[in-house]
Scaffold this active site. Structure first.
Site, PDB file in Angstrom:
ATOM      1  N   LYS A 240     -13.119   0.946  16.395  1.00  0.00           N
ATOM      2  CA  LYS A 240     -11.864   0.204  16.215  1.00  0.00           C
ATOM      3  C   LYS A 240     -11.105   0.096  17.534  1.00  0.00           C
ATOM      4  CE  LYS A 240     -10.120   0.203  12.063  1.00  0.00           C
ATOM      5  NZ  LYS A 240      -9.502   0.637  10.828  1.00  0.00           N
TER       6      LYS A 240
ATOM      7  N   ASP B  15      -3.845  -6.272   4.943  1.00  0.00           N
ATOM      8  CA  ASP B  15      -4.841  -7.142   5.573  1.00  0.00           C
ATOM      9  C   ASP B  15      -4.781  -8.557   5.006  1.00  0.00           C
ATOM     10  OD1 ASP B  15      -5.888  -5.273   7.307  1.00  0.00           O
ATOM     11  OD2 ASP B  15      -7.162  -4.394   5.745  1.00  0.00           O
TER      12      ASP B  15
ATOM     13  N   PRO C 242      -2.194 -12.024  10.114  1.00  0.00           N
ATOM     14  CA  PRO C 242      -2.412 -11.886  11.560  1.00  0.00           C
ATOM     15  C   PRO C 242      -2.552 -10.408  11.925  1.00  0.00           C
ATOM     16  CG  PRO C 242      -0.114 -12.398  11.085  1.00  0.00           C
ATOM     17  CD  PRO C 242      -0.854 -12.521   9.794  1.00  0.00           C
ATOM     18  N   ASP C 243      -3.340 -10.125  12.942  1.00  0.00           N
ATOM     19  CA  ASP C 243      -3.491  -8.745  13.412  1.00  0.00           C
ATOM     20  C   ASP C 243      -2.453  -8.522  14.522  1.00  0.00           C
ATOM     21  OD1 ASP C 243      -4.248  -6.388  14.744  1.00  0.00           O
ATOM     22  OD2 ASP C 243      -6.285  -6.578  13.945  1.00  0.00           O
ATOM     23  N   ILE C 244      -1.438  -7.761  14.196  1.00  0.00           N
ATOM     24  CA  ILE C 244      -0.304  -7.577  15.122  1.00  0.00           C
ATOM     25  C   ILE C 244      -0.746  -6.821  16.370  1.00  0.00           C
ATOM     26  CG2 ILE C 244       2.021  -6.593  15.356  1.00  0.00           C
ATOM     27  CD1 ILE C 244       2.131  -6.858  12.190  1.00  0.00           C
TER      28      ILE C 244
ATOM     29  N   ASN D 149       0.853  -1.193   0.000  1.00  0.00           N
ATOM     30  CA  ASN D 149       0.000   0.000   0.000  1.00  0.00           C
ATOM     31  C   ASN D 149       0.888   1.243   0.000  1.00  0.00           C
ATOM     32  OD1 ASN D 149       0.548   0.783   2.860  1.00  0.00           O
ATOM     33  ND2 ASN D 149      -0.359  -1.234   3.221  1.00  0.00           N
TER      34      ASN D 149
ATOM     35  N   PHE E 115      -3.512   2.764  15.525  1.00  0.00           N
ATOM     36  CA  PHE E 115      -3.849   3.802  14.558  1.00  0.00           C
ATOM     37  C   PHE E 115      -5.019   3.291  13.729  1.00  0.00           C
ATOM     38  CE2 PHE E 115      -1.094   7.557  13.861  1.00  0.00           C
ATOM     39  CZ  PHE E 115      -0.350   7.448  15.017  1.00  0.00           C
TER      40      PHE E 115
ATOM     41  N   LYS F 226     -10.051  -3.516  18.855  1.00  0.00           N
ATOM     42  CA  LYS F 226      -8.635  -3.879  19.017  1.00  0.00           C
ATOM     43  C   LYS F 226      -8.276  -4.084  20.490  1.00  0.00           C
ATOM     44  CE  LYS F 226      -7.296  -3.177  14.615  1.00  0.00           C
ATOM     45  NZ  LYS F 226      -6.475  -4.029  13.766  1.00  0.00           N
TER      46      LYS F 226
ATOM     47  N   LYS G 204       7.461 -16.824 -11.505  1.00  0.00           N
ATOM     48  CA  LYS G 204       6.529 -15.793 -11.943  1.00  0.00           C
ATOM     49  C   LYS G 204       5.261 -16.458 -12.490  1.00  0.00           C
ATOM     50  CE  LYS G 204       5.953 -11.907 -14.996  1.00  0.00           C
ATOM     51  NZ  LYS G 204       6.310 -11.326 -16.273  1.00  0.00           N
TER      52      LYS G 204
HETATM   53  N1  CTP Z   1      -2.904  -3.555  12.425  1.00  0.00           N
HETATM   54  C1  CTP Z   1      -2.043  -4.577  12.775  1.00  0.00           C
HETATM   55  N2  CTP Z   1      -2.076  -5.742  12.078  1.00  0.00           N
HETATM   56  C2  CTP Z   1      -2.948  -5.916  11.053  1.00  0.00           C
HETATM   57  C3  CTP Z   1      -3.819  -4.867  10.689  1.00  0.00           C
HETATM   58  C4  CTP Z   1      -3.773  -3.698  11.399  1.00  0.00           C
HETATM   59  O1  CTP Z   1      -1.251  -4.415  13.703  1.00  0.00           O
HETATM   60  N3  CTP Z   1      -2.946  -7.050  10.390  1.00  0.00           N
HETATM   61  C5  CTP Z   1      -2.885  -2.325  13.246  1.00  0.00           C
HETATM   62  C6  CTP Z   1      -2.417  -1.103  12.517  1.00  0.00           C
HETATM   63  O2  CTP Z   1      -1.025  -0.904  12.680  1.00  0.00           O
HETATM   64  C7  CTP Z   1      -3.214  -0.014  13.187  1.00  0.00           C
HETATM   65  C8  CTP Z   1      -4.516  -0.688  13.570  1.00  0.00           C
HETATM   66  O3  CTP Z   1      -4.214  -2.068  13.602  1.00  0.00           O
HETATM   67  O4  CTP Z   1      -2.626   0.393  14.397  1.00  0.00           O
HETATM   68  C9  CTP Z   1      -5.663  -0.455  12.643  1.00  0.00           C
HETATM   69  O5  CTP Z   1      -5.293  -0.661  11.312  1.00  0.00           O
HETATM   70  P1  CTP Z   1      -6.349  -0.454  10.151  1.00  0.00           P
HETATM   71  O6  CTP Z   1      -5.731  -0.939   8.889  1.00  0.00           O
HETATM   72  O7  CTP Z   1      -6.901   0.940  10.192  1.00  0.00           O
HETATM   73  O8  CTP Z   1      -7.517  -1.369  10.625  1.00  0.00           O
HETATM   74  P2  CTP Z   1      -7.884  -2.828  10.321  1.00  0.00           P
HETATM   75  O9  CTP Z   1      -7.722  -3.647  11.549  1.00  0.00           O
HETATM   76  O10 CTP Z   1      -7.177  -3.337   9.115  1.00  0.00           O
HETATM   77  O11 CTP Z   1      -9.444  -2.659  10.059  1.00  0.00           O
HETATM   78  P3  CTP Z   1     -10.255  -2.255   8.718  1.00  0.00           P
HETATM   79  O12 CTP Z   1      -9.340  -2.524   7.558  1.00  0.00           O
HETATM   80  O13 CTP Z   1     -11.411  -3.149   8.783  1.00  0.00           O
HETATM   81  O14 CTP Z   1     -10.619  -0.814   8.877  1.00  0.00           O
END
Ligand code: CTP
Length: 409
Positions: free
Chosen positions: A346, A282, A310-312, A213, A332, A350, A292
């Site tokens: 959020k 995500d 994974p959501d860190i 991104n 954030f 979280k 390739k």
């Molecule tokens: N984050 C993370 N790991 C992920 C996705 C997000 O640690 N896989 C953290 C980001 O660093 C940020 C927060 O979660 O601090 C929110 O990130 P954001 O992309 O805005 O939210 P998402 O959880 O991806 O939710 P959505 O895309 O549904 O808005």
């Protein structure tokens, strides 16, 4: 940003070839808003002319204790009383020895000795040949000037004017400026260990492409810098970005979300604050192809199946340390609309005490931003400003939420 607005700095030059860098340092200090009064030793004047330093600082320099400009003829008293800091750059081996002995037989050492120690910090930027730097005499003198209250800045390593290579080069002017600016920031996080994620992640599809991104990493890098300025020990886990590491910050480079999670998990046990600024992808391809991927003529990307990363932030916020209050987690939220509503939701989803909302398209790649801070009870808007200014405010907000027992008195 004028980080040194209103600050009065005595810039002392001693004899060394690094004096050529002091001209640019002087320029940077003035641009940062400082009033710079240059004081030079006779040896410094062998390397750079007083005319150059006068032109760059906008003030006549001082180079003699017998200078009759001070009405009472005590230039050393006036110079040291009027300064917010004395910066010696370059500071030669000989001058360090003079400081260690409390010598006062020329204006610059006299001014250093006469300064009110509690109120006027002395920052020294050593510069010398690597053998002189490593000599026990120099190291002994440095230990003494530190013990006497001076702040000894780092030296750089690399090629030296004498043709040798090693430690002892004066830091570059930009590095010195960063250290001087940091010196003036309030030490709100002394003793705290701060972990920050920054930038995008890159999820490989095959050897030549991937999912990523537009995150530039600027906000996360600014937060890491601001945390270091506030006295914290900082680890910055950075996705693929082209930004210099803030001074004094430990940086761990990663590529994918899973790498970032592994680096954060490894560092989280030794952290007191976690700020998740990264724009983590995500999704990642379920399988990374070793070759390739070729078009198969169907008009569709049949080989491309995605799975969630994974959501860190959520993972660390659910850890035992976070749940017991030992790890303060800040998230954030990059949204496109309805910032307050999304940010509040959020924060709860979280499971973090503080969430910082911003509008994605208005921040990615920009040098400034505006933020919305949301905690369990309040929301506070930080209006548009440079990212470093916002980062410093955010650090103050974080410090204000940490248990008083963990902070400096
Ligand atoms: N984050 C993370 N790991 C992920 C996705 C997000 O640690 N896989 C953290 C980001 O660093 C940020 C927060 O979660 O601090 C929110 O990130 P954001 O992309 O805005 O939210 P998402 O959880 O991806 O939710 P959505 O895309 O549904 O808005």
């Amino acid at each position: 940003m004028q980080d040194l607005a209103g600050k009065r700095i005595v810039l002392g030059l001693t004899g060394g070839i690094a004096c050529y860098k002091s001209a640019y340092l002087c320029r940077l200090l003035v641009k940062a808003g400082a009033m710079v009064q240059v004081v030079m030793t006779q040896a410094a004047a062998q390397f750079i002319t007083p005319v150059t330093m006068q032109a760059l600082s906008g003030r006549a320099i001082y180079d003699s204790q017998w200078d009759a400009r001070a009405p009472d003829n005590m230039a050393h008293i006036r110079l040291s009383r009027e300064a917010d800091a004395i910066v010696l750059a370059p500071c030669s081996a000989d001058f360090i020895a003079r400081l260690a002995h409390g010598r006062a037989d020329e204006l610059l050492s006299l001014t250093c000795l006469a300064r009110p120690i509690e109120r006027v910090p002395l920052l020294i930027a050593p510069a010398m040949n690597r053998e002189m730097w490593a000599h026990p005499g120099t190291q002994r003198n440095l230990a003494q000037v530190r013990a006497d209250g001076a702040i000894v800045l780092d030296v750089g390593a690399g090629p030296q004017a004498c043709g040798e290579e090693g430690d002892g080069r004066m830091l570059e002017p930009e590095e010195l400026l960063e250290d001087i600016v940091a010196h003036f920031q309030p030490k709100r996080l002394t003793g705290q260990r701060v972990l920050v994620t920054a930038g995008p992640t890159f999820e490989a599809i095959d050897p030549v492409r991937g999912i990523t991104n537009h995150s530039s990493g600027k906000m996360g890098f600014a937060i890491a810098r601001a945390a270091h300025e506030a006295g914290a020990q900082v680890t910055l886990v950075a996705g693929p970005v082209h930004l210099p590491t803030p001074r004094g910050v430990r940086r761990v480079d990663v590529i994918s979300a899973r790498d970032m999670l592994a680096a954060c998990t490894a560092a989280a046990d030794a952290a007191d604050v976690f700020v998740a600024t990264a724009a983590v992808a995500d999704w990642r391809p379920l399988h990374t192809s070793a070759h390739k991927i070729k078009k198969d003529g169907s008009g569709r990307a049949n080989a491309l199946e995605l799975t969630e990363n994974p959501d860190i932030l959520h993972t660390l916020a659910q850890s035992v340390r976070a749940r017991s209050g030992q790890l303060f987690c800040v998230g954030f939220a990059a949204e496109s609309d309805n910032l307050a509503t999304h940010a509040k939701a959020k924060r709860e989803r979280k499971g973090v005490p503080l969430l910082v909302g911003n509008i994605g398209p208005q921040t990615f790649g920009q040098d400034d931003n505006s933020l919305l801070l949301v905690d369990a009870r309040t929301t506070r808007e930080l209006p548009r400003a440079p990212k470093l200014a916002l980062a410093r405010e955010l650090i103050a907000e974080i410090a204000a939420r940490l248990p008083a027992s963990r902070l400096p008195a």
